[in-house]
Scaffold this motif. Structure first.
Motif: not given
Lengths: 630, 244, 185
Positions: A515-519, B44, B46, B148, B150, B167, B170-172, B174
């Motif tokens: 569920e991590s969004c990965g941001f 950003h 991130s 990533l 961005e 992008l 999701r998660g790993i 992404k």
């Protein structure tokens, strides 16, 4: 044969070709076309006037959107630890066997896929599945067989036995909220009357008051006073004071052409083990909508949204029907209850399988049609929320309580609960107890009392407020459910002495990684590293070295993660390493280091290709202290 | 207070209202490690390499508005330790094989690794299977190296007005995608002259037909370490003031 | 006065190209200074077949990643017999060039190399002689197989970097490579 472009066009028309409604456009398109092909994405992007890659990015973020072809049937097994305890893995394997497929892979005939999904909020009646996003609880071996048969015969899900889809409320203990009997509109009428009373008083002493929004009507302000007086705090877990949030939003300036404020009900109940919002939206939906309308009255909002998690898709039609009825009753729409200028309406938006959207700024992003990534804060949603306008986001239970407070007064509400935690809390109880379900208690109830009343025996541990909450041991059972002691969004999962706490935590770590969004770097990579470490320990290759790694990763996530998901992802590990350390240690090797991967398994492909199986074609995972190969 | 200042590791830093801690620090010539920050773009937040502690509480210095009297810890053993771990996470997440990368010596990920004395990726390598897209006539897109940040997404949207990148996943899982139904860079309107072609801090977006024009050993970060290039990262008018 | 005991050093190259060993020799005449402080156990330069056969080794230096079963045995021998184990060069640190195959399925690689590639005689098969070490599904850096104490990245690390690292270590200091010496390429 369905004409794809016709479907896409009518969906786009229904939503005014508005990109901020992309989530609903994608879902409705997929409900007709089964998946979102590259051509479909291109057409939708053109329709809403967004870059194609942005639309693809949104579609690719959510678990319930398919950018690859999928079968006519998609069976998703809820994979919370409570489903596991009820045997979901065996049932899923049995289903796969009967359908001749591997979990996670489409069957060879392209008919069906079977896989897991994060907790679907049916923990009190699991094991649960979603079939084409329709919830089915209480799975059994017999039902698995029948279901496989229906799938093989390609019977439409709509024609499956109706009793399979019955979701129980299981309300075991109702208090002021679940027991509340209030006619629709009562809280609003009381609020308006209270305002009229104040207006008379104000006219008599000619003070301009502290009005910012409706300068002529003191009603919003005096209603806000009742909310503040009640001491109501957010029920989503964080416990921010509701009155202060509403006041900040009410005082925040609106901007731009469509300047307005928004009320958002967070019904993205994704925390594993929580299902009270589902029951509230089933049993007290009027109260929830009424609370949203009271909030709109207070802050001067013209539009409200219920962000309903995709797992509760089945609630969409009944909720929409109720909204229609409230419009007929003049409880929504223009000039509500005859009050000129009190315009407010509510719409239900569905999520699509992303736990992170329970975080309020990620929820707003999603509501705007984007990837559900938490925003940088400040600014906060109360000043810059939905479409950059001042926005109140509250939990389902908070709005229901707010409606009661508006109707019955802040002092009345304040008389329940404890000093810092006014009112009641609804708990979602599941796991090892005789009577799982919904329990509403005044704040301050002890864990021990809850355990007794739900029929829990030989309890080893209780996980309160879900994986991101706290895991407590028996010596702490006199602790209390309250913001002063154990705050909770409501999940209450019980584990008795027969359960392996390590496996509980491993399930949670898989959840966070999924569920991590990965941001941000720490959460995106760190949750996967943690998941891998837990799998390594589970496979019998863990050492003290790996426990040290867990602590290091925890400290990195604590200090640098972007949002609460990352900050709390290690909670289950940290709490259980403190309280149940032997659950880990009995799995560890005595050595201080073990390879990161299974050495012997790493030779499998070479063995297969050479046909060898001699001693030298194998590797031991144990370190050879004396070499035989001099 | 006569003029607004805050403190980083004992050094007083002046700032103007609206500046972030990072912007004020860089303006004052104090280096804070970063990868997703770029002087010409809005912050950003991130990569998290710029994590600091402010009055004892952790924060990303690129997104945190500076405020008078803040006590900021940056180069402490505790924070450096976490920054190393973050860098190692980025190293194992992708496939970073410097010896074959044309960006080597000009790469910020690598330069920051040197700066922080990261000798090893430490964690277990993910060895992800990521594509290399050579469909564009002038530009190579090697996603093995993507961190990533961005920046290309932001540059293409905000400066070039093209929205070539986005992008997905999701998660790993992404990953960077391009604005074409085929998924190929060659089917977009991307051009070598785009801002988005200039901002990659690592070796994902590379011009074709240029190899070793500048020898290894004479490249940007060979002459002086990342922290000595602090002047290049001072905020511009574009990135200051407005924050949203 | 007794001269301090010379430290015993062993080296090996696993899935590497011996470039790091060549770089080691690039410390040139300083080798003579080094030999005042150390003596070699197993290295490609000596004829000692088994690390630690003549007593415990102080420092083991390994170049190259782990790509087959034999690499695993040698690496474990080193770990068991060396007090300090150093991972030398890009391949040992993160898999390096050999790890560029990791996104491919080993079975496809073996098939292509030994049976389906153009130019192969018909009927050729994947060699299955028990003398040959089997290949691992993926190439791994050393620290994924045994505990590693120090890492010197670089492809290869320069002679100066190796010299600086070893002299720091021999002097009893935590090794540091400043700007210009630490390199990943």
């Amino acid at each position: 044969m369905i004409d794809a472009s016709q479907v896409i066009n009518s969906v786009l028309e229904r939503h005014g070709r508005d990109g901020t409604r992309l989530m609903q456009i994608l879902r409705e398109t997929q409900e007709s076309l089964n998946w979102l092909s590259p051509e479909t994405i291109t057409a939708i992007a053109a329709g809403v006037g967004w870059p194609r890659a942005k639309v693809e990015g949104t579609a690719g973020f959510y678990s319930f959107f398919h950018t690859q072809p999928r079968g006519k049937y998609r069976v998703l097994w809820s994979d919370n630890i409570t489903d596991r305890m009820l045997g979901n893995m065996d049932l899923m394997q049995a289903m796969c066997k009967q359908l001749w497929l591997e979990p996670g892979h489409l069957s060879e005939d392209g008919l069906v896929s079977v896989e897991t999904t994060s907790c679907t909020g049916l923990c009190d009646q699991g094991p649960a599945v979603l079939v084409n996003y329709r919830a089915i609880p209480r799975m059994t071996a017999e039902r698995v067989e029948q279901m496989a048969e229906l799938i093989r015969k390609e019977i439409p899900v709509a024609d499956w036995p109706a009793e399979w889809f019955v979701i129980e409320d299981n309300i075991r203990r109702a208090d002021i909220l679940l027991g509340c009997v209030m006619a629709p509109g009562e809280a609003l009428k009381v609020s308006l009357a209270r305002g009229a009373e104040a207006a008379v008083e104000m006219a008599s002493n000619e003070r301009s008051w502290r009005e910012a929004v409706h300068s002529a009507d003191p009603g919003p302000s005096v209603t806000l006073d009742e909310i503040k007086k009640s001491g109501l705090r957010g029920r989503g877990g964080a416990g921010f004071t509701t009155g202060l949030k509403w006041e900040a939003c009410r005082n925040a300036p609106t901007t731009g052409e469509n300047a307005t404020r928004y009320v958002i009900c967070n019904a993205d109940e994704g925390e594993p083990g929580t299902f009270k919002d589902r029951v509230l939206l089933t049993r007290q939906p009027d109260l929830v909508f009424e609370g949203m309308t009271v909030a709109a009255y207070v802050i001067g909002a013209s539009k409200g949204y219920v962000y309903l998690r995709g797992e509760y898709r089945y609630l969409l039609e009944p909720l929409n029907a109720l909204l229609a009825r409230r419009r007929e009753q003049s409880l929504l729409g223009k000039n509500i209850l005859g009050r000129a200028g009190f315009d407010f309406d509510i719409e239900v938006h569905l999520g699509a399988g992303a736990y992170i959207c329970g975080e309020e700024s990620a929820l707003i992003e999603s509501l705007e049609g984007k990837r559900g990534v938490p925003r940088n804060r400040p600014p906060y949603p109360v000043t810059h929320g939905f479409l950059n306008q001042p926005t109140v986001v509250n939990n389902v239970e908070t709005f229901a309580a707010a409606a009661m407070i508006a109707g019955r007064g802040g002092d009345w509400y304040r008389s329940f609960g404890t000093a810092k935690s006014a009112g009641t809390k609804i708990l979602s109880i599941s796991g090892d107890c005789e009577r799982p379900g919904i329990y509403e208690y005044p704040f301050g109830v002890s864990v021990r009392q809850v355990l007794e009343e739900c029929g829990a025996k030989n309890t080893q541990a209780v996980q309160i407020s879900g994986p991101s909450g706290i895991c407590i041991a028996p010596k702490e059972f006199d602790r209390r459910i309250a913001f002063e002691d154990i705050p909770t969004a409501g999940a209450f999962m019980v584990f008795d002495q027969s359960r392996d706490i390590f496996e509980v935590v491993r399930n949670f770590m898989h959840f966070f990684a999924h569920e991590s969004c990965g941001f941000c770097t720490p959460c995106r990579v760190g949750t996967t590293l943690l998941k891998n470490l837990m799998d390594k320990i589970a496979a019998g290759h863990g050492t003290q070295y790996d426990l040290k790694e867990i602590h290091q990763l925890n400290s990195v996530l604590q200090i640098s993660a972007h949002c609460g998901l990352g900050h709390t992802a290690c909670n289950p590990l940290v709490h259980t390493l403190e309280r149940f350390r032997p659950a880990y240690e009995r799995r560890l090797k005595s050595l201080d280091f073990e390879p990161a991967f299974d050495l012997d398994a790493a030779l499998s492909q070479a063995r297969q290709m050479t046909g060898r199986d001699d001693a030298d074609a194998h590797l031991s995972n144990e370190l050879e202290t004396v070499s035989e190969k001099a | 207070m006569m003029s607004d200042t805050f403190n980083i590791d004992g050094q007083e830093i002046p700032f103007t209202p609206g500046q972030s801690v990072m912007q004020a620090a860089l303006t004052a010539g104090v280096f804070i490690p970063h990868l997703c920050y770029h002087p010409e773009f809005r912050p950003h937040g991130s990569c998290k390499l710029c994590t600091v502690k402010v009055n004892g509480r952790p924060a990303s210095s690129c997104t945190l508005p500076a405020a008078a009297g803040m006590e900021v810890e940056s180069n402490t053993p505790e924070i450096l330790d976490k920054r190393r771990s973050l860098l190692q996470m980025l190293l194992v997440e992708g496939n970073h094989f410097c010896p074959s990368c044309e960006k080597s010596g000009n790469c910020q990920l690598q330069a920051l690794g040197y700066e922080l004395e990261v000798f090893t990726p430490h964690f277990n390598q993910f060895y992800p299977n990521r594509p290399v897209d050579a469909s564009h006539p002038d530009i190579l897109l090697d996603l093995n190296r993507c961190i990533l940040c961005e920046l290309c997404i932001r540059a293409s949207a905000e400066v070039d007005g093209k929205n070539v990148f986005s992008l997905s996943g999701r998660g790993i899982t992404k990953h960077l995608i391009v604005n074409a139904e085929s998924g190929k860079l060659g089917d977009t309107d991307f051009a070598l002259t785009d801002k988005a072609a200039q901002v990659c801090p690592v070796g994902v977006i590379l011009p074709k037909r240029i190899g070793f024009a500048v020898p290894i050993g004479q490249r940007h970060y060979d002459a002086a370490p990342f922290s000595a290039h602090v002047d290049e990262f001072k905020p511009t008018a574009a990135s200051q003031g407005e924050r949203s | 006065m007794n001269a301090p005991r010379k430290l015993k050093v062993a080296t090996a190259s696993l899935a590497g190209c011996f470039g790091c060993h060549m770089s080691f020799l690039d410390i040139d005449e300083r080798l003579l200074d080094l030999l005042e402080l150390i003596e070699f156990d197993r290295t490609p330069l000596t004829d000692i077949k088994h690390v630690g056969a003549n007593g415990p080794v102080d420092i083991g230096i390994i170049e190259g990643g782990v790509c087959n079963a034999e690499n695993v045995h040698v690496l474990r021998d080193f770990r068991a017999n060396c007090k300090i184990l150093i991972s030398l060069g890009a391949c040992s640190v993160n898999g390096g060039l050999p790890a560029q195959r990791n996104h491919l399925d080993l079975r496809d690689i073996l098939k292509a190399v030994y049976s389906t590639d153009t130019g192969l005689a018909s009927g050729t098969q994947v060699p299955n002689d028990a003398e040959l070490p089997l290949t691992l599904n993926m190439v791994h850096p050393l620290h994924e197989v045994v505990k590693i104490d120090y890492f010197i990245p670089g492809c290869p690390p320069s002679g100066d970097a190796i010299w600086k690292f070893l002299t720091d270590l021999l002097a009893g200091q935590t090794p540091h490579l400043g700007h210009g010496l630490i390199h990943y390429d």
